[in-house]
Enzyme design. Structure first.
Site, PDB file in Angstrom:
ATOM      1  N   VAL A   1       0.814  -1.222   0.000  1.00 34.70           N
ATOM      2  CA  VAL A   1       0.000   0.000   0.000  1.00 34.70           C
ATOM      3  C   VAL A   1       0.848   1.273   0.000  1.00 34.70           C
ATOM      4  CG1 VAL A   1      -2.070  -1.017   1.039  1.00 34.70           C
ATOM      5  CG2 VAL A   1      -0.282  -0.048   2.539  1.00 34.70           C
TER       6      VAL A   1
ATOM      7  N   ASN B   1      -7.544  -0.404   5.841  1.00 33.02           N
ATOM      8  CA  ASN B   1      -7.305  -1.280   6.992  1.00 33.02           C
ATOM      9  C   ASN B   1      -5.847  -1.699   7.169  1.00 33.02           C
ATOM     10  OD1 ASN B   1      -8.023  -3.615   8.947  1.00 33.02           O
ATOM     11  ND2 ASN B   1      -7.102  -4.655   7.181  1.00 33.02           N
TER      12      ASN B   1
ATOM     13  N   SER C   1      -7.352   3.170  16.038  1.00 34.11           N
ATOM     14  CA  SER C   1      -7.116   2.284  17.190  1.00 34.11           C
ATOM     15  C   SER C   1      -7.478   3.071  18.444  1.00 34.11           C
ATOM     16  CB  SER C   1      -5.635   1.885  17.255  1.00 34.11           C
ATOM     17  OG  SER C   1      -5.335   1.318  18.518  1.00 34.11           O
TER      18      SER C   1
ATOM     19  N   TYR D   1       3.066   4.165  16.575  1.00 35.15           N
ATOM     20  CA  TYR D   1       1.759   3.569  16.269  1.00 35.15           C
ATOM     21  C   TYR D   1       0.643   4.518  16.702  1.00 35.15           C
ATOM     22  CZ  TYR D   1      -2.072   0.169  16.224  1.00 35.15           C
ATOM     23  OH  TYR D   1      -3.256  -0.489  15.968  1.00 35.15           O
ATOM     24  N   ALA D   2       0.696   4.951  17.973  1.00 36.85           N
ATOM     25  CA  ALA D   2      -0.376   5.813  18.492  1.00 36.85           C
ATOM     26  C   ALA D   2      -0.413   7.144  17.752  1.00 36.85           C
ATOM     27  CB  ALA D   2      -0.181   6.041  19.983  1.00 36.85           C
ATOM     28  N   ALA D   3       0.766   7.655  17.378  1.00 34.84           N
ATOM     29  CA  ALA D   3       0.800   8.930  16.644  1.00 34.84           C
ATOM     30  C   ALA D   3       0.111   8.787  15.292  1.00 34.84           C
ATOM     31  CB  ALA D   3       2.247   9.392  16.460  1.00 34.84           C
TER      32      ALA D   3
ATOM     33  N   LYS E   1      -2.174   6.557  14.483  1.00 34.55           N
ATOM     34  CA  LYS E   1      -3.608   6.291  14.653  1.00 34.55           C
ATOM     35  C   LYS E   1      -4.356   7.560  15.082  1.00 34.55           C
ATOM     36  CE  LYS E   1      -3.542   1.942  13.430  1.00 34.55           C
ATOM     37  NZ  LYS E   1      -4.204   1.516  12.205  1.00 34.55           N
TER      38      LYS E   1
ATOM     39  N   ILE F   1      -7.875  -7.013  19.606  1.00 33.72           N
ATOM     40  CA  ILE F   1      -8.570  -7.975  18.753  1.00 33.72           C
ATOM     41  C   ILE F   1      -7.601  -9.131  18.508  1.00 33.72           C
ATOM     42  CG2 ILE F   1      -9.798  -8.291  16.569  1.00 33.72           C
ATOM     43  CD1 ILE F   1     -11.003  -6.055  18.372  1.00 33.72           C
TER      44      ILE F   1
HETATM   45  N1  LIG Z   1      -5.593  -6.485  16.196  1.00 30.89           N
HETATM   46  C1  LIG Z   1      -5.794  -5.477  16.995  1.00 30.89           C
HETATM   47  O1  LIG Z   1      -5.882  -5.640  18.233  1.00 30.89           O
HETATM   48  C2  LIG Z   1      -5.930  -4.082  16.462  1.00 30.89           C
HETATM   49  C3  LIG Z   1      -6.267  -3.058  17.356  1.00 30.89           C
HETATM   50  C4  LIG Z   1      -6.396  -1.759  16.876  1.00 30.89           C
HETATM   51  C5  LIG Z   1      -6.210  -1.479  15.528  1.00 30.89           C
HETATM   52  N2  LIG Z   1      -5.876  -2.489  14.682  1.00 30.89           N
HETATM   53  C6  LIG Z   1      -5.663  -2.136  13.277  1.00 30.89           C
HETATM   54  O2  LIG Z   1      -6.415  -2.974  12.434  1.00 30.89           O
HETATM   55  C7  LIG Z   1      -5.762  -3.082  11.169  1.00 30.89           C
HETATM   56  C8  LIG Z   1      -5.641  -4.565  10.800  1.00 30.89           C
HETATM   57  O3  LIG Z   1      -4.883  -5.215  11.804  1.00 30.89           O
HETATM   58  P1  LIG Z   1      -4.947  -6.785  12.046  1.00 30.89           P
HETATM   59  O4  LIG Z   1      -4.966  -6.983  13.515  1.00 30.89           O
HETATM   60  O5  LIG Z   1      -5.986  -7.406  11.223  1.00 30.89           O
HETATM   61  O6  LIG Z   1      -3.471  -7.184  11.544  1.00 30.89           O
HETATM   62  P2  LIG Z   1      -2.936  -8.407  10.678  1.00 30.89           P
HETATM   63  O7  LIG Z   1      -1.463  -8.360  10.829  1.00 30.89           O
HETATM   64  O8  LIG Z   1      -3.660  -9.674  11.010  1.00 30.89           O
HETATM   65  O9  LIG Z   1      -3.358  -7.982   9.188  1.00 30.89           O
HETATM   66  C9  LIG Z   1      -2.775  -6.873   8.547  1.00 30.89           C
HETATM   67  C10 LIG Z   1      -2.728  -7.150   7.046  1.00 30.89           C
HETATM   68  O10 LIG Z   1      -2.187  -5.988   6.419  1.00 30.89           O
HETATM   69  C11 LIG Z   1      -1.224  -6.413   5.461  1.00 30.89           C
HETATM   70  N3  LIG Z   1      -0.221  -5.370   5.272  1.00 30.89           N
HETATM   71  C12 LIG Z   1       0.660  -4.889   6.182  1.00 30.89           C
HETATM   72  N4  LIG Z   1       1.447  -3.961   5.622  1.00 30.89           N
HETATM   73  C13 LIG Z   1       1.055  -3.867   4.325  1.00 30.89           C
HETATM   74  C14 LIG Z   1       1.504  -3.090   3.230  1.00 30.89           C
HETATM   75  N5  LIG Z   1       2.530  -2.237   3.348  1.00 30.89           N
HETATM   76  N6  LIG Z   1       0.875  -3.226   2.036  1.00 30.89           N
HETATM   77  C15 LIG Z   1      -0.136  -4.132   1.888  1.00 30.89           C
HETATM   78  N7  LIG Z   1      -0.594  -4.893   2.896  1.00 30.89           N
HETATM   79  C16 LIG Z   1      -0.005  -4.759   4.097  1.00 30.89           C
HETATM   80  C17 LIG Z   1      -0.610  -7.676   6.049  1.00 30.89           C
HETATM   81  O11 LIG Z   1       0.017  -8.472   5.044  1.00 30.89           O
HETATM   82  C18 LIG Z   1      -1.810  -8.337   6.689  1.00 30.89           C
HETATM   83  O12 LIG Z   1      -2.472  -9.216   5.780  1.00 30.89           O
HETATM   84  C19 LIG Z   1      -4.424  -2.367  11.314  1.00 30.89           C
HETATM   85  O13 LIG Z   1      -4.538  -1.059  10.786  1.00 30.89           O
HETATM   86  C20 LIG Z   1      -4.225  -2.310  12.816  1.00 30.89           C
HETATM   87  O14 LIG Z   1      -3.436  -1.230  13.242  1.00 30.89           O
HETATM   88  C21 LIG Z   1      -5.735  -3.785  15.105  1.00 30.89           C
END
Ligand SMILES: NC(=O)c1ccc[n+]([C@@H]2O[C@H](COP(=O)([O-])OP(=O)(O)OC[C@H]3O[C@@H](n4cnc5c(N)ncnc54)[C@H](O)[C@@H]3O)[C@@H](O)[C@H]2O)c1
Length: 256
Positions: A61, A87, A138, A151-153, A155, A184
């Site tokens: 991305v 996402n 987040s 990360y927090a910055a 988000k 999650i």
């Molecule tokens: N899991 C949690 O507790 C949580 C909490 C708050 C926010 N989030 C946010 O939710 C979103 C999804 O997180 P998740 O927990 O499903 O993580 P995850 O690691 O399971 O999935 C993230 C996906 O993004 C893809 N990805 C990462 N960098 C990429 C890039 N440069 N280009 C293309 N694809 C890329 C990865 O290959 C992966 O498939 C993120 O933005 C994360 O910050 C997650």
């Protein structure tokens, strides 16, 4: 030209992005999933049980060409684009004094700049009254939290971008909202959930609900905000955290 909703989901190869893709497809929508990981994307498509309803694009991305390639592919395969779900993201951040310049730049590029660029590209085609964007922020972007500086910055900036874009594009009938997940269970958090006592004490024990969040919990919120059920919701940041962010989690943390 299809009349079903067409969504573009970044990070569709795992966790929340996969669950969101499946949620949209279950509701009759078509999805273009974008991810770095081809195997993850293929598994998402397989799990959807609707091979014709999920198209994929393997891309980073942060690649300058990726937003246009993704929007063009959604439009060429499904005839339109209605919903952008920003996402894709990375976690595992550190405190500021432990963060290198390269780490900082990577967080900004993936967790913030890519959302801006995908949104800018999608705005070329999103239809007034039907189009919407949902950004994944987040709860760590809503207030201070230890050991998460870059990360927090990013988000918190996603929350700011969501508010600004809601103000700019709401008048055109294009809604921009965000979801702020708590903890999650995904690949991003698995190791810390299982092995990090500090993470457990700060982020899990204080959740005022008897379980952790599942990717499907977040996917349901994303789908709701993208659908016409949320037709008058614009600029909102919806926490999906079992109530963690409204309880006094920091009292326990301060004792650690
Ligand atoms: N899991 C949690 O507790 C949580 C909490 C708050 C926010 N989030 C946010 O939710 C979103 C999804 O997180 P998740 O927990 O499903 O993580 P995850 O690691 O399971 O999935 C993230 C996906 O993004 C893809 N990805 C990462 N960098 C990429 C890039 N440069 N280009 C293309 N694809 C890329 C990865 O290959 C992966 O498939 C993120 O933005 C994360 O910050 C997650």
């Amino acid at each position: 030209m299809t009349d079903r909703l067409v969504a573009l989901v970044t990070g569709a190869g795992s966790g929340i992005g996969r669950a969101t893709t499946l949620r949209f497809v279950q509701s009759g929508a078509a999805v273009l999933g974008v991810d770095l990981n081809p195997e993850g994307l293929e598994e998402t498509r397989r799990l959807s049980g609707a091979p014709g309803g999920v198209a994929t694009l393997v891309a980073d991305v942060t690649d300058l060409e990726a937003p246009k390639a993704a929007v063009d592919k959604a439009v060429s395969v499904f005839g339109r684009l209605d919903c952008l779900i920003n996402n894709a993201g990375i976690g595992r951040a550190k405190a500021a004094h432990d963060t290198t310049d390269a780490e900082w730049d990577l967080y900004i590029a993936i967790n913030l700049t890519s959302l801006f660029r995908f949104s800018r590209e999608a705005l070329r085609t999103l239809e007034p009254g039907r189009g919407s964007i949902v950004n994944i922020a987040s709860v760590f972007g809503l207030f201070g939290h230890p050991h998460t500086a870059p990360y927090a910055a990013t988000k918190a900036a996603v929350v700011g971008l969501t508010h600004q874009m809601a103000a700019d594009y709401g008048p055109r009938g294009i809604r921009v909202n965000a979801v702020a997940p708590g903890v999650i269970e995904t690949a991003l958090t698995k190791e810390r959930i299982e092995r990090d006592p500090r993470f457990q004490a700060l982020n899990i024990d204080p959740i005022p609900f008897p379980r952790l969040g599942h990717p499907e919990d977040v996917a349901n919120a994303i789908y709701f905000l993208s659908s016409d059920q949320a037709a008058y919701i614009n600029g909102h940041v919806l926490a999906v955290d079992g109530g963690w962010s409204v309880t006094n989690y920091s009292r326990r943390g301060a004792a650690l």
